[in-house]
Design a protein around this motif. Structure first.
Motif, PDB file in Angstrom:
ATOM      1  N   THR A 135      25.820  12.990  -0.165  1.00  0.00           N
ATOM      2  CA  THR A 135      25.631  14.453  -0.203  1.00  0.00           C
ATOM      3  C   THR A 135      24.392  14.866   0.583  1.00  0.00           C
ATOM      4  O   THR A 135      24.352  15.974   1.140  1.00  0.00           O
ATOM      5  CB  THR A 135      25.521  14.950  -1.647  1.00  0.00           C
ATOM      6  N   ASP A 140      30.304  13.260   1.076  1.00  0.00           N
ATOM      7  CA  ASP A 140      30.474  12.831  -0.309  1.00  0.00           C
ATOM      8  C   ASP A 140      31.184  11.486  -0.276  1.00  0.00           C
ATOM      9  O   ASP A 140      31.662  11.042   0.781  1.00  0.00           O
ATOM     10  CB  ASP A 140      31.279  13.853  -1.107  1.00  0.00           C
ATOM     11  N   ASP A 178      35.947  15.566  -5.465  1.00  0.00           N
ATOM     12  CA  ASP A 178      36.244  16.953  -5.103  1.00  0.00           C
ATOM     13  C   ASP A 178      37.018  17.679  -6.209  1.00  0.00           C
ATOM     14  O   ASP A 178      37.439  18.827  -6.031  1.00  0.00           O
ATOM     15  CB  ASP A 178      37.025  17.027  -3.781  1.00  0.00           C
TER      16      ASP A 178
END
Length: 228
Positions: A135, A140, A178
């Motif tokens: 991040t 990610d 996510d």
């Protein structure tokens, strides 16, 4: 003796004989003089008509020429505007192409696949530290959502590596970073087993190509992913 008589013609008689001839001569004279008077007048009329016609022609020609000149000027102006607009659009296209090229090129050290860039870490760490590292770079931990992507990740990893899958929020409910739920699965046989009830994070490369759950505090490499 013979008497000599001089014949004297009667003036009236003479006048009567000669008057037809004289009358004809005067008539011709009058016709001639009338012709002399009329011909220059007619010529003047013709010349005036010609001058008027030429004047009208040149006026119309000048008007048409002016109109054509205005049209040409308008067309030239429109052409210049179109050229300027085309130049502006060309510059904008070049700018967009440059941005697109930048966005479709992965940073140094990253691997491009489909519409994403992937980074295999050189160091090892816990699942949480791995995610923070990703991040911090605008990425990610990788979310695997197709067989092709699974094969690609396997191709760039040689050892166990963290991926973005865990059941940290709720035991047994596996979710990607996510927020999407797990649908495509590549678990190794008898996995996940939640050994010791502490294995909540997932790694790839177990038994070569499969997934396995492990303790989030364990130290492994990781794979980051970011969209182009």
């Amino acid at each position: 003796m013979e008497e000599i008589y001089v014949s004297v013609e009667d003036p009236k008689h003479n006048n009567s004989k000669s008057s037809p001839g004289h009358t004809g001569t005067r008539g011709c004279d009058r016709s001639f003089h009338l012709g002399v008077i009329i011909c220059p007048g007619m010529l003047s009329v013709f010349l005036l008509t010609g001058l008027i016609t030429l004047g009208v022609y040149y006026h119309v020609s000048a008007t048409n020429l002016s109109a054509e000149s205005n049209k040409l000027s308008a067309v030239t102006e429109e052409r210049d505007l179109l050229q300027a607009n085309l130049t502006e659009r060309t510059k904008e296209l070049e700018r967009l192409q440059s941005l697109f090229k930048q966005k479709t090129t992965c940073p140094a050290g990253w691997h491009k696949f489909s519409c994403s860039c992937y980074l295999l870490s050189k160091s090892s760490g816990s699942w949480h530290s791995a995610r923070k590292h990703c991040t911090d770079q605008g990425a990610d931990l990788v979310v695997i959502d197709s067989p092709n992507e699974q094969n690609f990740i396997v191709s760039i990893t040689q050892h166990l590596a963290w991926i973005g899958l865990s059941d940290i929020e709720q035991e047994g409910t596996w979710k990607w970073v996510d927020g999407t739920p797990l649908t495509l699965k590549y678990w190794a046989p008898r996995q996940p087993d939640n050994k010791g009830s502490t294995e909540n994070c997932v790694m790839i490369g177990y038994e070569g190509i499969h997934w396995n759950d492990g303790r989030c505090e364990a130290s492994f490499q990781w794979v980051c992913e970011k969209q182009l």
